[in-house]
Write an enzyme that holds these catalytic residues in place. Structure first.
Site, PDB file in Angstrom:
ATOM      1  N   GLN A   1       0.858  -1.193   0.000  1.00 56.37           N
ATOM      2  CA  GLN A   1       0.000   0.000   0.000  1.00 56.37           C
ATOM      3  C   GLN A   1       0.893   1.241   0.000  1.00 56.37           C
ATOM      4  O   GLN A   1       1.826   1.339   0.800  1.00 56.37           O
ATOM      5  CB  GLN A   1      -0.920   0.023   1.224  1.00 56.37           C
TER       6      GLN A   1
ATOM      7  N   TYR B   1      -5.978  10.751   3.958  1.00 58.53           N
ATOM      8  CA  TYR B   1      -4.627  11.101   3.510  1.00 58.53           C
ATOM      9  C   TYR B   1      -4.697  11.893   2.201  1.00 58.53           C
ATOM     10  O   TYR B   1      -5.772  12.245   1.743  1.00 58.53           O
ATOM     11  CB  TYR B   1      -3.760   9.835   3.431  1.00 58.53           C
TER      12      TYR B   1
ATOM     13  N   ARG C   1      -7.944   2.114  -2.719  1.00 62.08           N
ATOM     14  CA  ARG C   1      -8.743   2.125  -1.490  1.00 62.08           C
ATOM     15  C   ARG C   1      -9.326   3.515  -1.264  1.00 62.08           C
ATOM     16  O   ARG C   1      -8.615   4.514  -1.427  1.00 62.08           O
ATOM     17  CB  ARG C   1      -7.861   1.742  -0.304  1.00 62.08           C
TER      18      ARG C   1
ATOM     19  N   GLY D   1      -8.899  -7.163   9.268  1.00 65.97           N
ATOM     20  CA  GLY D   1      -7.808  -6.386   9.849  1.00 65.97           C
ATOM     21  C   GLY D   1      -7.523  -6.877  11.248  1.00 65.97           C
ATOM     22  O   GLY D   1      -6.787  -7.846  11.461  1.00 65.97           O
ATOM     23  N   ARG D   2      -8.184  -6.261  12.237  1.00 67.31           N
ATOM     24  CA  ARG D   2      -7.914  -6.584  13.641  1.00 67.31           C
ATOM     25  C   ARG D   2      -8.009  -8.083  13.917  1.00 67.31           C
ATOM     26  O   ARG D   2      -7.214  -8.634  14.678  1.00 67.31           O
ATOM     27  CB  ARG D   2      -8.879  -5.798  14.542  1.00 67.31           C
TER      28      ARG D   2
END
Ligand SMILES: Cc1cc2nc3c(=O)[nH]c(=O)nc-3n(C[C@H](O)[C@H](O)[C@H](O)COP(=O)(O)O)c2cc1C
Length: 376
Positions: A104, A178, A230, A322-323
């Site tokens: 990424q 971002y 993304r 993810g987590r």
């Protein structure tokens, strides 16, 4: 394996021609654990290796494309050829376990801290600070057109390095506030040149980055190479990205020849705030809009095998964890072996070394109550 989970284990061939063995992706997660020179550390390689067996594709935490875009202490870089050996070790560790490896890449824009970027010079689309109302975020400087063009080339150069390091692809981080997101947002982008104004013009920068990256892939990749994108649907600010803006973004992205769209949400089933009269989840709406034109990855609070099954049954092509993959790196294996009842869904406080979690990431997790489900 319980046959009802078969939809999670269908292979998928992406537009580039690369085949993923199944529909489960490791979501990008920064570990704050690079060496002091921002190269990939041994701790990080071990962490990724532990999680790369079973999933079809691993997306790494975000790597900055140029020094002005460095947003995290310990978030590795990709802005110089000196980073290639470390990136190569990372790509190899992931691929050795059987998953496709995707880097990424990002620029932090106004979310960078002054101490991390050259001369403390925080840049963005416009001079609009990040956390409005709190008074704590620095006011960024609006990038000049020449600087914007240079950052677009930086995304291309990072892609070349990803190719040389042996990655199977890159994911452009257009989500989570971002720089790419900042250009698309009418809140953070108040420009009046070719990069801002109308929705179409706010797309100029994201599209230029995609085009540059695809050009570099065409020039440098000797084998098929994934380019994913993304994005975050909506944002709370006014004026901000609405669900209607998000669907317009999706229409454009669906025609850019990408391998996948990755919709960044904390909760897979989250519903739109505004901009549409629709009670379905954002992901269902995006999937319907995209149709068959490009695969969609959905993510957010998926913990059990049944959570994942329910999510994939909405029609999204892939789901990312993810987590949960930090909490249980053997998630995929357990489902494959019919042991889904043994999946751990709460982090045990004494499990750092067993789970191969880097120190800095572990500290972040334990110091932020409520972020991860924890065992009492
Ligand atoms: C420790 C951590 C680091 C993250 N870093 C990134 C990142 O580098 N890039 C990104 O796009 N998302 C990042 N995210 C967001 C995740 O990719 C994901 O979208 C989010 O955690 C929701 O999925 P989950 O509920 O399965 O964890 C991060 C999340 C976590 C927990």
């Amino acid at each position: 394996m319980d046959p009802k989970y078969t939809p999670l284990f269908q292979p998928i061939i992406l537009r580039s021609g690369i085949q993923l063995d199944n529909r489960i992706v490791m979501a990008p997660m920064t570990t704050w654990s690079s060496y002091d020179d921002y190269t990939v550390s041994d701790e990080e390689v071990a962490y990724y290796s532990r999680r790369s067996q079973g999933v079809g594709m691993v997306v790494t935490g975000c790597a900055y494309v140029t020094a002005s875009g460095k947003a995290f202490h310990g978030g590795f870089g990709s802005d110089h050829d000196d980073f290639i050996p470390g990136l190569r070790r990372l790509a190899s560790a992931i691929k050795e376990q059987g998953a496709k490896a995707v880097l990424q890449i990002f620029h932090g824009g106004r979310k960078c801290s002054p101490e991390l970027v050259p001369n403390g010079d925080i840049v963005s689309a416009s001079a609009v600070p990040g956390e409005q109302g709190t008074g704590s975020a620095p006011v960024p400087r609006a990038l000049t057109e020449t600087e914007i063009q240079s950052i677009i080339r930086d995304f291309g150069e990072s892609t070349r390095r990803a190719i040389e390091a042996g990655f199977d692809g890159v994911e452009l981080h257009g989500a989570n506030g971002y720089l790419i997101h900042q250009f698309f947002s009418p809140y953070s982008n108040r420009r009046e040149d070719q990069y801002g104004g109308s929705l179409e013009k706010r797309l100029t920068f994201p599209i230029a980055v995609i085009d540059e990256v695809k050009k570099v892939v065409a020039e440098h990749a000797k084998q098929p190479f994934i380019v994913g994108y993304r994005f975050s649907p909506e944002e709370p600010e006014t004026p901000g990205i609405t669900m209607a803006d998000t669907l317009a973004l999706v229409d454009v992205l669906a025609n850019k020849g990408l391998d996948y769209l990755h919709v960044s949400t904390l909760e897979f089933w989250s519903t739109p705030r505004r901009g549409v009269e629709d009670s379905r989840s954002r992901l269902e709406m995006i999937q319907e809009r995209v149709g068959e034109s490009v695969p969609v990855i959905g993510v957010g609070s998926i913990y059990t095998a049944d959570d994942a099954l329910k999510a994939i049954q909405t029609g999204v092509s892939m789901i990312a964890l993810g987590r949960e993959l930090i909490i249980d790196p053997d998630w995929v294996e357990k489902v494959k072996l019919g042991k889904e009842s043994e999946i751990e869904t709460k982090l045990k406080k004494d499990s750092q070394s067993r789970l191969v979690v880097p120190n800095s990431l572990w500290k972040m997790i334990v110091n932020r109550p409520g972020w991860f489900p924890m065992e009492d």
